[in-house]
Design a protein around this motif. Sequence first.
Motif, short mmCIF file in Angstrom:
data_model
loop_
_atom_site.label_atom_id
_atom_site.label_comp_id
_atom_site.label_asym_id
_atom_site.label_seq_id
_atom_site.Cartn_x
_atom_site.Cartn_y
_atom_site.Cartn_z
N SER A 269 -22.53 -134.52 36.29
CA SER A 269 -21.14 -134.16 36.01
C SER A 269 -20.27 -135.37 35.70
O SER A 269 -19.17 -135.21 35.15
CB SER A 269 -20.54 -133.40 37.21
N ASP A 270 -20.75 -136.57 36.03
CA ASP A 270 -19.99 -137.79 35.73
C ASP A 270 -20.16 -138.25 34.28
O ASP A 270 -19.43 -139.13 33.83
CB ASP A 270 -20.42 -138.93 36.67
N PHE A 271 -21.12 -137.64 33.56
CA PHE A 271 -21.30 -138.00 32.16
C PHE A 271 -20.18 -137.39 31.33
O PHE A 271 -19.97 -136.18 31.37
CB PHE A 271 -22.66 -137.51 31.65
N PRO A 272 -19.45 -138.22 30.56
CA PRO A 272 -18.32 -137.69 29.78
C PRO A 272 -18.70 -136.55 28.84
O PRO A 272 -17.93 -135.61 28.67
CB PRO A 272 -17.85 -138.93 28.98
N ALA A 273 -19.88 -136.63 28.23
CA ALA A 273 -20.30 -135.59 27.28
C ALA A 273 -20.36 -134.22 27.95
O ALA A 273 -20.07 -133.20 27.33
CB ALA A 273 -21.65 -135.95 26.68
N LEU A 274 -20.75 -134.19 29.24
CA LEU A 274 -20.84 -132.92 29.96
C LEU A 274 -19.49 -132.51 30.55
O LEU A 274 -19.13 -131.34 30.51
CB LEU A 274 -21.89 -133.03 31.06
N SER A 275 -18.76 -133.47 31.09
CA SER A 275 -17.46 -133.14 31.70
C SER A 275 -16.47 -132.63 30.66
O SER A 275 -15.64 -131.76 30.95
CB SER A 275 -16.89 -134.37 32.41
N GLN A 276 -16.57 -133.14 29.41
CA GLN A 276 -15.67 -132.68 28.36
C GLN A 276 -15.96 -131.24 27.95
O GLN A 276 -15.11 -130.56 27.38
CB GLN A 276 -15.78 -133.60 27.15
N LEU A 277 -17.18 -130.78 28.20
CA LEU A 277 -17.54 -129.39 27.92
C LEU A 277 -17.14 -128.45 29.05
O LEU A 277 -17.39 -127.25 28.98
CB LEU A 277 -19.05 -129.28 27.69
N GLY A 278 -16.52 -129.00 30.11
CA GLY A 278 -16.13 -128.18 31.26
C GLY A 278 -17.26 -127.87 32.20
O GLY A 278 -17.18 -126.94 33.00
N LEU A 279 -18.36 -128.65 32.11
CA LEU A 279 -19.51 -128.43 32.98
C LEU A 279 -19.32 -129.22 34.26
O LEU A 279 -19.63 -130.41 34.33
CB LEU A 279 -20.81 -128.84 32.27
N SER A 280 -18.81 -128.57 35.28
CA SER A 280 -18.56 -129.21 36.57
C SER A 280 -19.85 -129.30 37.36
O SER A 280 -20.89 -128.77 36.97
CB SER A 280 -17.52 -128.41 37.35
N ALA A 281 -19.77 -129.94 38.51
CA ALA A 281 -20.93 -130.05 39.38
C ALA A 281 -21.42 -128.68 39.83
O ALA A 281 -22.63 -128.44 39.92
CB ALA A 281 -20.59 -130.92 40.60
N LEU A 282 -20.50 -127.75 40.07
CA LEU A 282 -20.90 -126.42 40.50
C LEU A 282 -21.61 -125.67 39.38
O LEU A 282 -22.62 -124.99 39.60
CB LEU A 282 -19.68 -125.63 40.97
N THR A 283 -21.08 -125.78 38.17
CA THR A 283 -21.72 -125.12 37.03
C THR A 283 -23.10 -125.69 36.78
O THR A 283 -24.07 -124.96 36.56
CB THR A 283 -20.86 -125.28 35.77
N LEU A 284 -23.21 -127.01 36.80
CA LEU A 284 -24.50 -127.66 36.58
C LEU A 284 -25.49 -127.30 37.68
O LEU A 284 -26.70 -127.16 37.42
CB LEU A 284 -24.32 -129.18 36.49
N ALA A 285 -24.99 -127.14 38.90
CA ALA A 285 -25.88 -126.79 40.02
C ALA A 285 -26.54 -125.44 39.80
O ALA A 285 -27.73 -125.27 40.04
CB ALA A 285 -25.11 -126.80 41.34
N ILE A 286 -25.77 -124.47 39.31
CA ILE A 286 -26.37 -123.15 39.10
C ILE A 286 -27.29 -123.17 37.88
O ILE A 286 -28.33 -122.49 37.87
CB ILE A 286 -25.30 -122.05 38.95
N VAL A 287 -26.98 -123.98 36.85
CA VAL A 287 -27.85 -124.07 35.69
C VAL A 287 -29.20 -124.68 36.08
O VAL A 287 -30.27 -124.14 35.75
CB VAL A 287 -27.19 -124.91 34.58
N ILE A 288 -29.15 -125.80 36.79
CA ILE A 288 -30.39 -126.44 37.24
C ILE A 288 -31.16 -125.50 38.16
O ILE A 288 -32.39 -125.37 38.07
CB ILE A 288 -30.08 -127.78 37.95
N GLY A 289 -30.43 -124.83 39.04
CA GLY A 289 -31.07 -123.88 39.95
C GLY A 289 -31.77 -122.75 39.21
O GLY A 289 -32.88 -122.34 39.57
N MET A 290 -31.13 -122.24 38.16
CA MET A 290 -31.73 -121.15 37.39
C MET A 290 -32.99 -121.61 36.65
O MET A 290 -33.97 -120.87 36.57
CB MET A 290 -30.71 -120.58 36.40
#
Length: 366
Positions: A43-64
Motif C-alpha cells: 500500500s506504500d507504493f504510489p502506483a497502488l495508493s493512487q488507484l485507491g488500493l488501501s492496505a485493507l483492499t490489498l489484504a482481501i485481494v491477496i487473501g482471495m
Amino acid sequence: MHTLPLNKRDALKNTVPQPLRFSRVIPGLALTGVITAMAVWLSDFPALSQLGLSALTLAIVIGMVIGNTFYPAARPWCEEGVTLAKQRLLRLGIILYGLRLTFAQIADVGATGILIDAMMLCSTFALACWLGQRVFKLDRDTSMLIGAGSSICGAAAVMATEPVLDAKAEKVTVAVATVVIFGTAAIFLYPWLWQLNAHYHWVNFTAAQFGIYTGSTVHEVAQVVAAGQGVSPDAENAAVIAKMIRVMMLAPFLLLLSGWIARGKGVKEAGEKSGLRNITIPWFALMFILVAAFNSLDILPHSWIPQLITLDTVLLAMAMAALGLTTHISALRQAGLKPMLLAAILFVWLIAGGAGINELVHHLFG
C-alpha cells in the motif's frame, strides 16, 4: 451412582463448547498476519495508493488469491485461526475504530444518516421479498435471507435471521455466498464511483456524504471500512458511522420480523419455531459507540492514539485477509442462478437507488 456409557459421555462432551487452544489458532493468525504485512508494504507504493488500493483492499485481494490456490491444502491447520480473525478480530477492530471518532463527528451524520439507513433497509428488504417470491419464484426463507444480508449487515444479518426463520443450512449458505460476492465487488467499485462522480458530477456529494452513501449501501462492515478507506479519511469515518447505525437496526428488524411471522403462524407456534430466544444483539456496534463516547472525553494521552489506531488497522487488515481466504470462486456455482440474479438486482438498487435516496434526503434535510 448412575453414569453414562462411554460413547454417550463422549457425545455429550462434544456438545460442550471447548476452550480456545492457542496452538490451534496460531497458524491461521500467522497466515493472516503475513498477508497483512504484505498488504501494508504494497500500500506504500504510489502506483497502488493512487488507484485507491488501501492496505485493507490489498489484504482481501491477496487473501482471495491464496484462498483459491494454496490455502485449501493448509486449511486443516489454519482454519481456526482464520475464523478467529474473520470474526473476533473484526469485531475488536470495529470497536477500536471508535478511537478515530468523536461524538461531534457522529452528530455530523445525525438524523439524516439514520433516516437514510432506515429507508435503505426497508426498501431493500421489501424489494428482496417481492422479487424473490413473485418474480424469481424462490421460497420465502431464501428471499428473506438474501434481503437481510443485502439490507443490513451482510453475513452477520443472514446468520442472525436464520433462527428467526428456522431456515435450512443450505439456504443460509446461498445467502452468505451472494453477500460475499457482491459485497466484495463493492470494495473495488465504490472508490471508482467516487472518482467517476468527481469527473461527471452525477450527484452532489461531499466526501462525508459519499461516506454515508457507502455505509448505507455496502453489505459487510469490513467491506464498508475498505471501500471508505479507498476514498478518503472523511469518507471512511462517515461510512463507518452510517454502517454502525445500520448494524444497530438489526435487533429491531429481527423483533419486527419475528412479530410478522408470529402473526402469520399463530403466536404459540411462532414462539416455538421462529427462534425468538436466539435473536442476536450486535454488541460490538454498541461497544463501538461507547469507545467513541470515551474518546470524545479526551481522557487518553494523545501519544497513545496513533499506536492504538495502527493496532486497529492491523486487526482490520487481518480480518480482511481472513475474509479473502474464505471467499471461494466455487461460491458462484453454489449459489445458483436465481439467487444470484436476485442479489445482483439488489446490488444495483443499493448503488443506484441508494444514491437517489441519499441525494434526496441530503437535499431535503441536509
